[in-house]
Design a protein around this motif. Structure first.
Motif, PDB file in Angstrom:
ATOM      1  N   THR A   1       0.690  -1.106  -0.056  1.00 42.83           N
ATOM      2  CA  THR A   1      -0.019  -0.020  -0.130  1.00 42.83           C
ATOM      3  C   THR A   1       0.754   1.301   0.135  1.00 42.83           C
ATOM      4  N   ALA A   2       0.760   2.104  -0.806  1.00 46.09           N
ATOM      5  CA  ALA A   2       1.581   3.288  -1.010  1.00 46.09           C
ATOM      6  C   ALA A   2       0.813   4.728  -0.676  1.00 46.09           C
ATOM      7  N   SER A   3       1.420   5.698  -0.345  1.00 51.96           N
ATOM      8  CA  SER A   3       1.008   7.002   0.024  1.00 51.96           C
ATOM      9  C   SER A   3       0.524   7.435  -1.404  1.00 51.96           C
ATOM     10  N   PRO A   4      -0.548   8.031  -1.477  1.00 53.64           N
ATOM     11  CA  PRO A   4      -0.897   8.890  -2.628  1.00 53.64           C
ATOM     12  C   PRO A   4      -0.015   9.912  -3.162  1.00 53.64           C
ATOM     13  N   ALA A   5       0.835  10.517  -2.012  1.00 59.06           N
ATOM     14  CA  ALA A   5       1.829  11.376  -2.246  1.00 59.06           C
ATOM     15  C   ALA A   5       2.947  11.028  -3.277  1.00 59.06           C
TER      16      ALA A   5
ATOM     17  N   LEU B   1      12.710   3.441  -1.279  1.00 64.53           N
ATOM     18  CA  LEU B   1      11.821   4.142  -0.759  1.00 64.53           C
ATOM     19  C   LEU B   1      11.657   3.838   0.824  1.00 64.53           C
ATOM     20  N   PRO B   2      11.443   4.547   1.567  1.00 62.59           N
ATOM     21  CA  PRO B   2      11.045   4.501   3.310  1.00 62.59           C
ATOM     22  C   PRO B   2      10.034   3.473   3.388  1.00 62.59           C
ATOM     23  N   ILE B   3      10.198   2.046   3.810  1.00 60.22           N
ATOM     24  CA  ILE B   3       9.150   1.084   4.116  1.00 60.22           C
ATOM     25  C   ILE B   3       8.703   0.904   5.513  1.00 60.22           C
ATOM     26  N   ILE B   4       7.420   0.966   5.918  1.00 56.33           N
ATOM     27  CA  ILE B   4       6.826   0.500   7.005  1.00 56.33           C
ATOM     28  C   ILE B   4       6.446  -0.650   7.076  1.00 56.33           C
TER      29      ILE B   4
ATOM     30  N   GLN C   1      18.194  -4.649   1.177  1.00 54.65           N
ATOM     31  CA  GLN C   1      18.692  -3.510   1.712  1.00 54.65           C
ATOM     32  C   GLN C   1      17.433  -2.376   1.371  1.00 54.65           C
ATOM     33  N   HIS C   2      17.112  -1.792   2.620  1.00 53.52           N
ATOM     34  CA  HIS C   2      15.960  -0.740   1.955  1.00 53.52           C
ATOM     35  C   HIS C   2      15.928   0.413   3.437  1.00 53.52           C
ATOM     36  N   THR C   3      15.541   1.621   3.266  1.00 51.49           N
ATOM     37  CA  THR C   3      15.458   2.391   4.390  1.00 51.49           C
ATOM     38  C   THR C   3      13.971   2.276   4.758  1.00 51.49           C
ATOM     39  N   GLU C   4      14.000   1.787   6.227  1.00 50.63           N
ATOM     40  CA  GLU C   4      12.777   1.493   6.818  1.00 50.63           C
ATOM     41  C   GLU C   4      12.414   2.209   7.925  1.00 50.63           C
ATOM     42  N   ILE C   5      11.047   1.915   8.384  1.00 46.34           N
ATOM     43  CA  ILE C   5      10.548   2.632   9.534  1.00 46.34           C
ATOM     44  C   ILE C   5       9.900   1.279  10.434  1.00 46.34           C
TER      45      ILE C   5
ATOM     46  N   SER D   1       3.754  -2.313  16.258  1.00 46.35           N
ATOM     47  CA  SER D   1       2.172  -2.175  16.231  1.00 46.35           C
ATOM     48  C   SER D   1       1.797  -1.876  14.653  1.00 46.35           C
ATOM     49  N   ARG D   2       0.598  -2.542  14.381  1.00 47.25           N
ATOM     50  CA  ARG D   2      -0.014  -2.283  12.707  1.00 47.25           C
ATOM     51  C   ARG D   2      -0.833  -1.105  13.067  1.00 47.25           C
ATOM     52  N   ARG D   3      -1.391  -0.420  14.114  1.00 43.42           N
ATOM     53  CA  ARG D   3      -2.251   0.465  14.336  1.00 43.42           C
ATOM     54  C   ARG D   3      -1.667   1.778  13.757  1.00 43.42           C
ATOM     55  N   PRO D   4      -0.388   2.401  13.979  1.00 41.67           N
ATOM     56  CA  PRO D   4       0.081   3.499  12.994  1.00 41.67           C
ATOM     57  C   PRO D   4       0.177   3.566  11.636  1.00 41.67           C
ATOM     58  N   TYR D   5       0.225   2.222  11.058  1.00 43.29           N
ATOM     59  CA  TYR D   5       0.369   2.129   9.515  1.00 43.29           C
ATOM     60  C   TYR D   5      -0.093   3.045   8.794  1.00 43.29           C
ATOM     61  N   ARG D   6      -1.652   3.216   8.799  1.00 46.17           N
ATOM     62  CA  ARG D   6      -2.395   3.973   7.903  1.00 46.17           C
ATOM     63  C   ARG D   6      -2.067   5.198   7.821  1.00 46.17           C
ATOM     64  N   ASP D   7      -2.016   5.709   9.112  1.00 45.35           N
ATOM     65  CA  ASP D   7      -1.878   7.240   9.123  1.00 45.35           C
ATOM     66  C   ASP D   7      -0.425   7.914   8.435  1.00 45.35           C
ATOM     67  N   PRO D   8       0.477   7.103   8.869  1.00 41.85           N
ATOM     68  CA  PRO D   8       1.990   7.602   7.970  1.00 41.85           C
ATOM     69  C   PRO D   8       1.989   7.311   6.613  1.00 41.85           C
ATOM     70  N   ILE D   9       1.333   6.487   6.137  1.00 44.62           N
ATOM     71  CA  ILE D   9       1.203   5.883   4.802  1.00 44.62           C
ATOM     72  C   ILE D   9       0.201   7.096   4.065  1.00 44.62           C
ATOM     73  N   ASP D  10      -0.887   7.694   4.701  1.00 45.29           N
ATOM     74  CA  ASP D  10      -1.661   8.420   4.048  1.00 45.29           C
ATOM     75  C   ASP D  10      -1.035  10.039   3.978  1.00 45.29           C
ATOM     76  N   ARG D  11      -0.406  10.182   5.248  1.00 52.51           N
ATOM     77  CA  ARG D  11       0.091  11.519   5.449  1.00 52.51           C
ATOM     78  C   ARG D  11       1.384  11.880   4.670  1.00 52.51           C
ATOM     79  N   GLU D  12       2.155  10.576   4.539  1.00 54.09           N
ATOM     80  CA  GLU D  12       3.634  11.136   4.130  1.00 54.09           C
ATOM     81  C   GLU D  12       4.014   9.867   2.901  1.00 54.09           C
ATOM     82  N   GLU D  13       4.956  10.303   2.331  1.00 52.20           N
ATOM     83  CA  GLU D  13       5.646   9.561   1.448  1.00 52.20           C
ATOM     84  C   GLU D  13       6.271   8.195   1.523  1.00 52.20           C
ATOM     85  N   ASN D  14       5.276   7.459   2.049  1.00 54.45           N
ATOM     86  CA  ASN D  14       5.814   6.180   2.597  1.00 54.45           C
ATOM     87  C   ASN D  14       5.048   4.920   1.689  1.00 54.45           C
TER      88      ASN D  14
END
Length: 236
Positions: free
Chosen positions: A167-171, A187-190, A206-210, A214-227
């Motif tokens: 799932t990718a951020s629309p940004a 890409l930064p990957i959660i 190898q990749h940059t990751e966060i 918890s799965r709970r914060p996944y959706r917000d950072p994806i929606d708000r940022e380029e993740n």
């Protein structure tokens, strides 16, 4: 001394005839008569005598009756405790990975409470590795986790499978573009928690990751940022 013989004595005393007892125990009068004769031979005493009113216990039969009733009652109670789900009582310690908590674990708990009203559930939610260690140390009775392929000290049973989805951020503006592995790696990957089974299976790239637990914060950072994120499809 078989329980069937004692049960026959109890019902003969209550119903007073071979025919009635045969119907009650779903057998023949000949079988009922044979059970009584066999028990009398085994004990060396006469248990019943006939009179104008039917069957009557002898003094020895009357002495045997309360013991026979107790054995029959205890046997019935034992069967009820073993076969009746509502008779189960106690605490069961269950562990589960967080994905299952958000998908269907609540339905399982509802079924447990409906079927086994005397059972209390102690629930632990953690990563597969932590749950695995808790089972091995006797701190959990059962765990629902992403099991490693080889674990000789555990008895495993597959209960479900889940497909992963990206799932990718629309940004990011990817649209329907298909990305290569190398493009994904930049890409930064959660993703799943570090040292979890899915993480270890895919850590060769190898990749940059966060890294989050918890799965709970996944959706917000994806929606708000380029993740970019990798999750179970049923959670999205």
């Amino acid at each position: 001394m078989r329980q069937a013989k004692l049960e026959t004595i109890v019902w003969l005393n209550r119903l007073g005839s071979f025919r009635a007892v045969a119907e009650k125990l779903n057998t023949s009068q000949a079988v009922i008569s044979q059970r009584v004769a066999s028990l009398e031979l085994e004990l060396g005493v006469k248990l019943f005598e006939r009179n104008t009113r039917g069957l009557k216990l002898t003094p020895k039969g009357a002495a045997l009756l309360p013991y026979a009733e107790r054995i029959v009652d205890i046997s019935a109670e034992m069967l009820m405790q073993v076969t009746d789900p509502s008779a189960y009582a106690g605490v069961i310690r269950i562990g589960a990975v967080e994905t299952l908590v958000h998908v269907w674990l609540h339905r399982l708990l509802e079924r447990i409470y409906e079927t086994y009203s005397g059972v209390a559930v102690e629930l632990t939610v953690d990563t597969s590795g932590v749950l695995r260690d808790a089972v091995l140390k006797g701190k959990l009775d059962i765990a629902m986790l992403l099991a490693p392929e080889r674990e000789p000290d555990l008895t495993k049973k597959a209960i479900c499978t889940y497909k992963l989805a990206w799932t990718a951020s629309p940004a990011l503006g990817l649209g329907t573009k298909t990305l290569s592995i190398d493009e994904l790696a930049r890409l930064p990957i959660i993703t799943f928690a570090r040292h979890s089974v899915p993480y270890n299976r895919h850590q060769s790239r190898q990749h940059t990751e966060i890294d989050v637990n918890s799965r709970r914060p996944y959706r917000d950072p994806i929606d708000r940022e380029e993740n970019y994120g990798n999750f179970h499809k049923d959670y999205l």
